[in-house]
Design a protein around this motif. Structure first.
Motif, mmCIF file in Angstrom:
data_model
loop_
_atom_site.group_PDB
_atom_site.id
_atom_site.type_symbol
_atom_site.label_atom_id
_atom_site.label_comp_id
_atom_site.label_asym_id
_atom_site.label_seq_id
_atom_site.Cartn_x
_atom_site.Cartn_y
_atom_site.Cartn_z
ATOM 1 N N LEU A 117 0.821 -1.208 0.000
ATOM 2 C CA LEU A 117 0.000 0.000 0.000
ATOM 3 C C LEU A 117 0.858 1.263 0.000
ATOM 4 C CD1 LEU A 117 -2.749 -1.266 2.428
ATOM 5 C CD2 LEU A 117 -3.172 -0.383 0.124
ATOM 6 N N VAL A 118 1.916 1.274 0.800
ATOM 7 C CA VAL A 118 2.809 2.438 0.818
ATOM 8 C C VAL A 118 3.435 2.655 -0.559
ATOM 9 C CG1 VAL A 118 4.994 3.312 1.729
ATOM 10 C CG2 VAL A 118 3.294 2.373 3.288
ATOM 11 N N ASP A 119 3.902 1.581 -1.172
ATOM 12 C CA ASP A 119 4.512 1.704 -2.502
ATOM 13 C C ASP A 119 3.495 2.171 -3.538
ATOM 14 O OD1 ASP A 119 7.127 1.047 -1.831
ATOM 15 O OD2 ASP A 119 6.774 -1.110 -2.040
ATOM 16 N N ALA A 120 2.241 1.754 -3.381
ATOM 17 C CA ALA A 120 1.194 2.226 -4.300
ATOM 18 C C ALA A 120 0.962 3.723 -4.110
ATOM 19 C CB ALA A 120 -0.093 1.444 -4.074
ATOM 20 N N PHE A 121 0.840 4.168 -2.855
ATOM 21 C CA PHE A 121 0.636 5.594 -2.571
ATOM 22 C C PHE A 121 1.797 6.442 -3.084
ATOM 23 C CE2 PHE A 121 -2.635 4.356 0.606
ATOM 24 C CZ PHE A 121 -3.611 5.279 0.267
ATOM 25 N N GLN A 122 3.006 5.906 -3.008
ATOM 26 C CA GLN A 122 4.187 6.645 -3.461
ATOM 27 C C GLN A 122 4.458 6.458 -4.949
ATOM 28 O OE1 GLN A 122 7.305 5.304 -0.773
ATOM 29 N NE2 GLN A 122 6.648 6.712 0.845
ATOM 30 N N ASP A 123 3.564 5.754 -5.626
ATOM 31 C CA ASP A 123 3.693 5.489 -7.062
ATOM 32 C C ASP A 123 5.045 4.854 -7.410
ATOM 33 O OD1 ASP A 123 2.914 5.402 -9.736
ATOM 34 O OD2 ASP A 123 3.731 7.398 -10.172
ATOM 35 N N PRO A 139 -7.705 -8.487 1.453
ATOM 36 C CA PRO A 139 -8.135 -7.096 1.641
ATOM 37 C C PRO A 139 -7.193 -6.047 1.063
ATOM 38 C CG PRO A 139 -8.567 -8.362 3.624
ATOM 39 C CD PRO A 139 -7.734 -9.242 2.726
ATOM 40 N N PRO A 140 -5.863 -6.138 1.300
ATOM 41 C CA PRO A 140 -4.993 -5.124 0.685
ATOM 42 C C PRO A 140 -4.967 -5.194 -0.837
ATOM 43 C CG PRO A 140 -3.681 -6.775 1.833
ATOM 44 C CD PRO A 140 -5.092 -6.986 2.246
ATOM 45 N N HIS A 145 -6.633 -2.247 -5.830
ATOM 46 C CA HIS A 145 -7.398 -2.185 -7.082
ATOM 47 C C HIS A 145 -8.527 -1.162 -7.009
ATOM 48 C CE1 HIS A 145 -5.960 -6.525 -8.134
ATOM 49 N NE2 HIS A 145 -5.080 -5.611 -8.466
ATOM 50 N N ASP A 146 -9.107 -0.986 -5.828
ATOM 51 C CA ASP A 146 -10.194 -0.020 -5.678
ATOM 52 C C ASP A 146 -9.690 1.421 -5.713
ATOM 53 O OD1 ASP A 146 -12.041 -2.048 -5.478
ATOM 54 O OD2 ASP A 146 -12.162 -2.000 -3.281
ATOM 55 N N ILE A 147 -8.544 1.669 -5.073
ATOM 56 C CA ILE A 147 -8.041 3.034 -4.933
ATOM 57 C C ILE A 147 -7.183 3.461 -6.122
ATOM 58 C CG2 ILE A 147 -6.618 4.563 -3.502
ATOM 59 C CD1 ILE A 147 -7.343 2.700 -1.126
ATOM 60 N N PHE A 148 -6.375 2.546 -6.617
ATOM 61 C CA PHE A 148 -5.420 2.865 -7.686
ATOM 62 C C PHE A 148 -5.835 2.134 -8.958
ATOM 63 C CE2 PHE A 148 -3.298 2.880 -3.568
ATOM 64 C CZ PHE A 148 -2.822 4.182 -3.521
ATOM 65 N N LYS A 149 -6.660 2.783 -9.726
ATOM 66 C CA LYS A 149 -7.279 2.140 -10.891
ATOM 67 C C LYS A 149 -6.264 1.723 -11.954
ATOM 68 C CE LYS A 149 -11.369 2.759 -9.124
ATOM 69 N NZ LYS A 149 -12.103 1.623 -8.526
ATOM 70 N N LEU A 150 -5.111 2.376 -11.987
ATOM 71 C CA LEU A 150 -4.121 2.073 -13.020
ATOM 72 C C LEU A 150 -3.055 1.087 -12.532
ATOM 73 C CD1 LEU A 150 -3.597 5.635 -14.562
ATOM 74 C CD2 LEU A 150 -5.128 3.797 -15.337
ATOM 75 N N PHE A 168 -9.016 -14.847 -7.142
ATOM 76 C CA PHE A 168 -10.221 -14.128 -7.569
ATOM 77 C C PHE A 168 -10.012 -12.616 -7.564
ATOM 78 C CE2 PHE A 168 -14.364 -12.149 -6.674
ATOM 79 C CZ PHE A 168 -15.083 -12.597 -7.773
ATOM 80 N N VAL A 169 -9.313 -12.100 -6.549
ATOM 81 C CA VAL A 169 -9.131 -10.647 -6.455
ATOM 82 C C VAL A 169 -7.903 -10.153 -7.205
ATOM 83 C CG1 VAL A 169 -10.361 -10.483 -4.268
ATOM 84 C CG2 VAL A 169 -7.877 -10.808 -4.256
#
Length: 206
Positions: A117-123, A139-140, A145-150, A168-169
């Motif tokens: 999640l941190v790496d996603a937020f920091q792109d 869950p993560p 996928h919900d927050i970072f559509k790309l 599945f997720v």
């Protein structure tokens, strides 16, 4: 030239280890995870980081030495190590009242989720490649996928660790097979930057 898709690889060390052990792949524990990860890429992808999550074994000197040797080998190929806890628990036999120690790895799933999640937020990545079949990571994965559509999470399941809920997720998945593990082992001796030689443990049955 099109920009390559940036990949960070997240490895659940115990999930991978016990998956290989359950599958009977005891000869493949000296695994070069960087080489394995690179073999899973497509031409338009590149690894920008590899993060290995484990806990220090604390109940057996021989196990500790083997684990330390392997972790040092991973460090020679630029893999960052994250530690959870190897927790001792007392288990009492109801029939005989004897108490024995049991050891469980703790915090790996939380550490992986946090880093993803941190790496996603920091792109820091376009795709997270997760090597684990732990359903606690559903869950993560969904949150990313919900927050970072790309961005997307791709799962490479260790042997004997396929999990329907995780698949599945995920946005893509595969199972790591015997040949992939066999083909991407460290050499018998691994030389550290300071010249120290790490030798593959002879008796590796922990």
């Amino acid at each position: 030239m099109d920009k390559k898709e940036r990949i960070i690889v997240y490895i659940d060390g115990f999930n991978l280890y016990f998956g290989m052990k359950q599958a009977g792949f005891d000869n493949f524990k000296w695994l070069n995870i960087r080489a394995l990860s690179e073999s899973l890429l497509k031409p338009e992808q590149e690894i920008v980081g590899i993060k290995y999550f484990t806990s220090r074994v604390s109940n057996n000197p021989d196990k500790q030495k083997r684990q330390s040797t392997y972790i040092e080998a991973l460090g020679t190929v630029g893999i960052k190590i994250y530690y959870g806890h190897y927790q001792r628990e007392a288990i009492e036999c109801r029939r005989c009242n004897n108490v024995r120690a049991n050891y469980n790895e703790k915090m790996t799933d939380v550490n992986i989720a946090t880093q993803m999640l941190v790496d996603a937020f920091q792109d820091n990545y376009d795709m997270a490649m997760l090597l684990s079949g732990d359903s606690d990571l559903v869950p993560p994965i969904k949150a990313i996928h919900d927050i970072f559509k790309l961005k997307r999470v791709f799962v490479a399941f260790p042997p004997k660790r396929y999990n329907n809920s995780v698949a599945f997720v995920a946005k893509g998945s595969m199972i790591i097979g015997r040949k992939k593990l066999m083909d991407h082992q460290f050499p018998q001796e691994v030389i550290k930057p300071d010249g120290f030689v790490l030798v593959k443990p002879v008796n590796w049955n922990y």
